[in-house]
Scaffold this active site. Sequence first.
Site, PDB file in Angstrom:
ATOM      1  N   ASP A   8       0.618  -1.017  -0.041  1.00  0.00           N
ATOM      2  CA  ASP A   8      -0.172   0.100  -0.094  1.00  0.00           C
ATOM      3  C   ASP A   8       0.681   1.126   0.016  1.00  0.00           C
ATOM      4  O   ASP A   8       1.993   0.987  -0.217  1.00  0.00           O
ATOM      5  CB  ASP A   8      -0.869   0.022   1.219  1.00  0.00           C
ATOM      6  CG  ASP A   8      -0.231   0.192   2.532  1.00  0.00           C
ATOM      7  OD1 ASP A   8       0.960   0.399   2.605  1.00  0.00           O
ATOM      8  OD2 ASP A   8      -1.062   0.283   3.456  1.00  0.00           O
ATOM      9  N   CYS A  65       3.391  -2.882   4.067  1.00  0.00           N
ATOM     10  CA  CYS A  65       2.472  -1.776   4.678  1.00  0.00           C
ATOM     11  C   CYS A  65       3.283  -0.967   5.626  1.00  0.00           C
ATOM     12  O   CYS A  65       4.279  -1.155   5.945  1.00  0.00           O
ATOM     13  CB  CYS A  65       1.033  -2.270   4.891  1.00  0.00           C
ATOM     14  SG  CYS A  65       0.961  -3.327   6.148  1.00  0.00           S
ATOM     15  N   GLY A  66       2.695  -0.028   6.132  1.00  0.00           N
ATOM     16  CA  GLY A  66       3.195   0.732   7.085  1.00  0.00           C
ATOM     17  C   GLY A  66       3.749  -0.185   8.350  1.00  0.00           C
ATOM     18  O   GLY A  66       4.845   0.032   8.641  1.00  0.00           O
ATOM     19  N   THR A  67       3.070  -0.981   8.811  1.00  0.00           N
ATOM     20  CA  THR A  67       3.664  -1.852   9.906  1.00  0.00           C
ATOM     21  C   THR A  67       4.112  -3.345   9.480  1.00  0.00           C
ATOM     22  O   THR A  67       4.809  -4.122   9.808  1.00  0.00           O
ATOM     23  CB  THR A  67       2.748  -2.159  11.053  1.00  0.00           C
ATOM     24  OG1 THR A  67       1.493  -2.415  10.236  1.00  0.00           O
ATOM     25  CG2 THR A  67       2.608  -0.634  11.565  1.00  0.00           C
ATOM     26  N   HIS A  98      12.243 -22.483   9.592  1.00  0.00           N
ATOM     27  CA  HIS A  98      11.206 -23.266  10.703  1.00  0.00           C
ATOM     28  C   HIS A  98       9.844 -23.250  10.174  1.00  0.00           C
ATOM     29  O   HIS A  98       9.331 -24.025  10.542  1.00  0.00           O
ATOM     30  CB  HIS A  98      11.347 -22.663  12.055  1.00  0.00           C
ATOM     31  CG  HIS A  98      12.509 -22.714  12.859  1.00  0.00           C
ATOM     32  ND1 HIS A  98      12.919 -22.640  14.017  1.00  0.00           N
ATOM     33  CD2 HIS A  98      13.813 -23.333  12.373  1.00  0.00           C
ATOM     34  CE1 HIS A  98      14.019 -22.826  14.435  1.00  0.00           C
ATOM     35  NE2 HIS A  98      14.572 -23.209  13.513  1.00  0.00           N
ATOM     36  N   ARG A 109       7.530   1.536   7.282  1.00  0.00           N
ATOM     37  CA  ARG A 109       7.660   2.871   8.123  1.00  0.00           C
ATOM     38  C   ARG A 109       8.350   2.625   9.389  1.00  0.00           C
ATOM     39  O   ARG A 109       8.856   3.534  10.194  1.00  0.00           O
ATOM     40  CB  ARG A 109       6.172   3.175   8.772  1.00  0.00           C
ATOM     41  CG  ARG A 109       5.106   3.878   7.815  1.00  0.00           C
ATOM     42  CD  ARG A 109       4.030   4.279   8.139  1.00  0.00           C
ATOM     43  NE  ARG A 109       3.093   5.047   7.140  1.00  0.00           N
ATOM     44  CZ  ARG A 109       1.906   4.906   6.925  1.00  0.00           C
ATOM     45  NH1 ARG A 109       1.175   4.354   7.936  1.00  0.00           N
ATOM     46  NH2 ARG A 109       1.115   5.424   5.921  1.00  0.00           N
ATOM     47  N   HIS A 138      10.204 -29.746  12.188  1.00  0.00           N
ATOM     48  CA  HIS A 138       9.620 -28.370  11.420  1.00  0.00           C
ATOM     49  C   HIS A 138       8.608 -28.920  10.266  1.00  0.00           C
ATOM     50  O   HIS A 138       7.336 -28.286  10.297  1.00  0.00           O
ATOM     51  CB  HIS A 138      10.597 -27.522  10.952  1.00  0.00           C
ATOM     52  CG  HIS A 138      11.512 -26.943  12.050  1.00  0.00           C
ATOM     53  ND1 HIS A 138      11.241 -26.288  13.328  1.00  0.00           N
ATOM     54  CD2 HIS A 138      12.853 -27.236  12.142  1.00  0.00           C
ATOM     55  CE1 HIS A 138      12.395 -26.109  13.628  1.00  0.00           C
ATOM     56  NE2 HIS A 138      13.305 -26.679  13.183  1.00  0.00           N
ATOM     57  N   ARG A 141       5.380 -29.673  12.060  1.00  0.00           N
ATOM     58  CA  ARG A 141       4.582 -28.600  12.575  1.00  0.00           C
ATOM     59  C   ARG A 141       3.682 -27.896  11.292  1.00  0.00           C
ATOM     60  O   ARG A 141       2.641 -27.301  11.375  1.00  0.00           O
ATOM     61  CB  ARG A 141       5.448 -27.720  13.358  1.00  0.00           C
ATOM     62  CG  ARG A 141       5.859 -28.312  14.744  1.00  0.00           C
ATOM     63  CD  ARG A 141       7.019 -27.434  15.091  1.00  0.00           C
ATOM     64  NE  ARG A 141       7.430 -28.163  16.416  1.00  0.00           N
ATOM     65  CZ  ARG A 141       8.738 -28.196  16.887  1.00  0.00           C
ATOM     66  NH1 ARG A 141       9.756 -27.271  16.443  1.00  0.00           N
ATOM     67  NH2 ARG A 141       9.305 -28.786  17.972  1.00  0.00           N
TER      68      ARG A 141
HETATM   69  C1  RB5 Z   1      -1.955   2.805   6.530  1.00  0.00           C
HETATM   70  O1  RB5 Z   1      -2.003   4.104   7.390  1.00  0.00           O
HETATM   71  C2  RB5 Z   1      -1.750   1.633   7.548  1.00  0.00           C
HETATM   72  O2  RB5 Z   1      -2.600   1.331   8.396  1.00  0.00           O
HETATM   73  C3  RB5 Z   1      -1.018   0.488   6.803  1.00  0.00           C
HETATM   74  O3  RB5 Z   1       0.008   0.809   5.979  1.00  0.00           O
HETATM   75  C4  RB5 Z   1      -0.562  -0.821   7.469  1.00  0.00           C
HETATM   76  O4  RB5 Z   1       0.300  -0.318   8.480  1.00  0.00           O
HETATM   77  C5  RB5 Z   1      -1.590  -1.744   8.154  1.00  0.00           C
HETATM   78  O5  RB5 Z   1      -1.440  -2.462   8.968  1.00  0.00           O
END
Ligand code: RB5
Length: 158
Positions: A8, A65-67, A98, A109, A138, A141
């Site tokens: 994203d 994505c961001g996280t 694993h 980010r 492994h 599992r």
């Molecule tokens: C977008 O702002 C953010 O929510 C997305 O990139 C992501 O981190 C979601 O998990």
Amino acid sequence: MKIAIGSDHGGFEARKYIVGNLHKSGYDVIDVGCVEPATCDYVDYAVKVCELLQNGDADFGILICGTGIGMSIVANKFCGIRAALCVSTDFAKLARNHNDANVLCTSGRFVSKETALEIVDVFLSESFDGDRADGIRHKKRVDKIALIDERERKCRTV
Ligand code: RB5
């Protein structure tokens, strides 16, 4: 090796950087977008990448994505997908060794693009220990995870 990659807006810059480097390294890359850094929904790109894997059109997926959290939540809804959220090269190594992860999720980010590329390089160069005689535990599992897939919704093997 065919790699499907998507992000994203939160992973846009990192994805562009990684795609350029994967091309230079000779990987066959399918970049599903997003096409511009404007706000968009990570869900849509996770779906595209996971469907490419399910259909046998890609061997591994990369989602940013961001996280990385949203991407990993979506990807792990798909039968046959084992998505691992990795924010270090150690995580990437163990996700392959694993867990036999086939989708790497990372953060645009909280991880620099240079570190994200290192994470990708490790993920793509490591292998599953369950394919070795000393790694049977492994395999056992990961086989149990596949049984959950079967129970939940009969799936196509990836
Ligand atoms: C977008 O702002 C953010 O929510 C997305 O990139 C992501 O981190 C979601 O998990």
